[in-house]
Structure formats: C-alpha cells, structure tokens
Design a protein around this motif. Structure first.
Motif, PDB file in Angstrom:
ATOM      1  N   ASP A 250       2.277   1.183   3.638  1.00 34.04           N
ATOM      2  CA  ASP A 250       3.530   0.423   3.724  1.00 34.04           C
ATOM      3  C   ASP A 250       4.725   1.261   3.294  1.00 34.04           C
ATOM      4  O   ASP A 250       5.775   1.225   3.914  1.00 34.04           O
ATOM      5  CB  ASP A 250       3.475  -0.812   2.804  1.00 34.04           C
ATOM      6  CG  ASP A 250       2.373  -1.768   3.204  1.00 34.04           C
ATOM      7  OD1 ASP A 250       2.287  -2.086   4.394  1.00 34.04           O
ATOM      8  OD2 ASP A 250       1.594  -2.185   2.319  1.00 34.04           O
TER       9      ASP A 250
ATOM     10  N   LYS B  31       0.862  -1.181   0.000  1.00 38.94           N
ATOM     11  CA  LYS B  31       0.000   0.000   0.000  1.00 38.94           C
ATOM     12  C   LYS B  31       0.901   1.234   0.000  1.00 38.94           C
ATOM     13  O   LYS B  31       1.450   1.602   1.054  1.00 38.94           O
ATOM     14  CB  LYS B  31      -0.901  -0.009   1.233  1.00 38.94           C
ATOM     15  CG  LYS B  31      -1.844   1.181   1.275  1.00 38.94           C
ATOM     16  CD  LYS B  31      -2.773   1.097   2.476  1.00 38.94           C
ATOM     17  CE  LYS B  31      -3.671   2.323   2.511  1.00 38.94           C
ATOM     18  NZ  LYS B  31      -4.507   2.397   3.697  1.00 38.94           N
TER      19      LYS B  31
ATOM     20  N   GLN C  36      -2.968   6.003   7.865  1.00 34.73           N
ATOM     21  CA  GLN C  36      -3.606   5.176   6.825  1.00 34.73           C
ATOM     22  C   GLN C  36      -2.962   3.798   6.692  1.00 34.73           C
ATOM     23  O   GLN C  36      -3.247   3.075   5.737  1.00 34.73           O
ATOM     24  CB  GLN C  36      -3.552   5.915   5.485  1.00 34.73           C
ATOM     25  CG  GLN C  36      -4.378   7.197   5.471  1.00 34.73           C
ATOM     26  CD  GLN C  36      -4.033   8.101   4.293  1.00 34.73           C
ATOM     27  OE1 GLN C  36      -3.596   7.649   3.242  1.00 34.73           O
ATOM     28  NE2 GLN C  36      -4.227   9.404   4.464  1.00 34.73           N
ATOM     29  N   ALA C  37      -2.075   3.438   7.601  1.00 33.10           N
ATOM     30  CA  ALA C  37      -1.369   2.159   7.548  1.00 33.10           C
ATOM     31  C   ALA C  37      -0.730   1.911   6.190  1.00 33.10           C
ATOM     32  O   ALA C  37      -0.848   0.833   5.596  1.00 33.10           O
ATOM     33  CB  ALA C  37      -2.315   1.009   7.922  1.00 33.10           C
TER      34      ALA C  37
ATOM     35  N   LYS D  22       1.113   7.039   8.504  1.00 37.47           N
ATOM     36  CA  LYS D  22       0.909   6.238   9.716  1.00 37.47           C
ATOM     37  C   LYS D  22      -0.575   5.995   9.945  1.00 37.47           C
ATOM     38  O   LYS D  22      -1.015   4.863  10.203  1.00 37.47           O
ATOM     39  CB  LYS D  22       1.504   6.958  10.934  1.00 37.47           C
ATOM     40  CG  LYS D  22       3.016   6.827  10.999  1.00 37.47           C
ATOM     41  CD  LYS D  22       3.544   7.528  12.242  1.00 37.47           C
ATOM     42  CE  LYS D  22       5.065   7.493  12.269  1.00 37.47           C
ATOM     43  NZ  LYS D  22       5.630   8.549  13.118  1.00 37.47           N
TER      44      LYS D  22
END
Ligand code: GDP
Length: 297
Positions: free
Chosen positions: A186, A132, A183-184, A181
C-alpha cells in the motif's frame, strides 16, 4: 520543551490579566515582551515579527480594550494566533489518497532522525491503519544506513527492500517501486540519504529520486533541538523539493521551541508528526492546539 518560553509568557499574561483596564500602550508593551520571549526561544525573526503584528492589530481594537476582561481577551488572541502559527486547529494526516503503492519520501539532514522516523511511520501505518508498508533505504553515503533500516524493519515487522550493495539511489528507488507493485504494497517509504549540510549533490539526488517515484508525500525530518538551524534547513529544502509536510523529532528533549513554532510559516507546510523518543512507538500526530496550550500553560 517550551519551558522557558512558557514561563516568560505566563509572566506577561498574569500581569495583563491582573490589571483591570488596558490601554493601547499596555498591549504594545506586553507584545514587546512576547516578541523578546519568542526570539529567545529561537523563533525565526520574520515569523516572530509577523506574529506580533497580527496579535497587536487585533488586540488594540476598541472591542478588546473596552471589554470587561481585556487581559483575558488579549491572551485569547495570542492563543488563537499561536495555534494558527502552528498550523491551525486540525491535525494534518498523511495523504495516502493515490493509487498504491503510495510513495512517502523522507528527506532531511543526517542525524535528524530520518531513518527512525521512517520506521516509526511505517509501524503506525501497519499497526493503526492496517496498511501493508514497504521500506527502502536509498542512503548509500552513510555506511550501515541500509542495514539500520533493515534492523528497524525486523523490530517492527515491516518489510524492507533487500539490499544490493553498490546500487545507486535512483536505481534502488526504481527497484523499490517494482517490488512494491509486485508485492501489492500500500505504502512505500523511501528513506533518502542525508548529509551533514544541505548541498547541491544532496538536492540533485533528491530531485532525481522524486522524479522516478512521484511521491505523494515528501516529509522533511528536522531535529527540534537545533533551533534556528532547523529553520534554515527547512528553508533550503522547501526551496528545492516540493515538501508536503514536516516531521519534528526530539520533541521529548528540552528544545526552546523555536523550530516547532517557525516551521509552518517557513515551509508553508503542516507539521504532520512529532517524534517523542527513541523507541519505535514514540511518535504522535502533531496537534497545534495541544502544543499551544502547553506553551500558554
Ligand atoms: P538519520 O541519520 O536522520 O537517519 O537519524 P537516525 O534515525 O539514525 O536518528 C539519530 C538518533 O536520534 C538515533 O539515536 C535515534 O534513536 C534518535 N532519535 C530519532 N528520533 C528521536 C526522537 O524523536 N527523540 C529522541 N529522543 N531521539 C530520537
């Protein structure tokens, strides 16, 4: 790409192979021709010199000269050194081994293909590695740069950080980290500003961004068509920012190849990707062995 260099080298090697026996003088003469061919292809002088020294040292050994196929052996030595000059046998993948969001910072001059390469790499990460990604443009100098990245994000289905007009690069970078952070995300790709020339303001900005984002990768984007200039640019950047790799763009063009051949030696860092066109899927992992075979025909 590499056409002239490849023709010149093929000529030298055909002559070498065509002779039965070789003496040291023959090898030295052939290497002089190789040196000229490399310089004409825009390979940086110290790089060409060191290449020729290494090849000559190995090639004038008795084992080679007394072998049944000395010409063949010399060509193999050149091939091996060429692969080494391009970075060794291995493809150098992106290092994503850090706590997410892993930050990939893209640096380079304006027009080098930085924004396009940012979008291409983000797309690869999403499509091929199931990651992501989030992209953010820190380029507040060039009008429409941020908008350009947004459009590329829409085309590739990769999210971009919303634009806040007037916000400065370091603040955008901080906001990007926070968003990533939340939105998680990667991998956070930061498209930094470029300028027409390397200058102090550009370097200072890049260092400031790096210090607030601690990037795992700092990729220098260079245009392979710019030959010696690309090498000089690479030298300036690698003196100032801790590069981790290089993206060579316009490898689809008819560059003489010097930039590609010098980059590893000048920066000490691997070429990780080659841009091969304007389309967003036109990017490849850089394979030193394949490039060497293309040059040697
Ligand atoms: P930036 O100013 O460094 O961000 O450069 P851009 O990403 O805007 O690229 C400048 C131009 O080069 C655009 O027209 C891109 O489509 C084109 N471009 C970028 N990479 C490549 C490539 O690998 N091959 C070709 N042919 N064109 C490229």
């Amino acid at each position: 790409m590499f056409d002239t260099l490849s023709d010149r080298l093929t000529g030298v090697f055909d002559r070498l192979r065509g002779r039965g026996a070789l003496n040291e003088q023959d090898v030295r003469e052939a290497m002089r021709e190789v040196r000229v061919a490399l310089l004409e292809a825009d390979v940086a002088l110290p790089v060409a010199r060191s290449f020729i020294d290494k090849v000559t040292e190995k090639a004038v050994g008795q084992q080679v000269l007394k072998s049944v196929t000395p010409g063949q052996q010399v060509v193999k030595i050149v091939n091996d050194e060429l692969v080494a000059m391009l970075g060794g046998d291995e493809v150098a993948p992106l290092d994503l081994d850090a706590r997410p969001p892993v930050v990939v910072m893209m640096v380079g001059l304006q027009g080098s293909g930085k924004t396009t390469s940012t979008a291409k790499i983000a797309r690869l990460l999403k499509e091929k590695q199931g990651k992501k990604p989030l992209m953010a443009s820190l380029d507040v100098n060039r009008p429409a740069a941020q908008e350009q990245l947004k459009v590329l994000g829409e085309q590739t289905g990769v999210a971009t950080l919303p634009i806040i007009v007037g916000q400065q690069p370091v603040d955008i970078a901080r906001r990007a980290i926070e968003a990533a952070k939340l939105q998680a995300v990667d991998v956070l790709l930061l498209d930094t500003a470029g300028r027409l020339h390397v200058d102090e303001a550009l370097m200072a900005e890049m260092k400031a961004v790096a210090s607030v984002t601690t990037p795992t990768e700092v990729l220098l984007v260079v245009d392979s068509l710019t030959g010696q200039d690309a090498v000089n640019v690479a030298q300036s950047f690698s003196d100032e920012v801790p590069l981790t790799g290089v993206v060579l763009t316009r490898m689809d063009g008819d560059a003489r190849g010097g930039a590609a051949l010098s980059m590893r030696a000048v920066t000490g860092k691997p070429i990780k990707f080659a841009g091969t066109g304007e389309k967003l899927d036109a990017i490849e992992a850089f394979h030193p062995g394949r490039v060497a075979s293309r040059i040697l025909g």
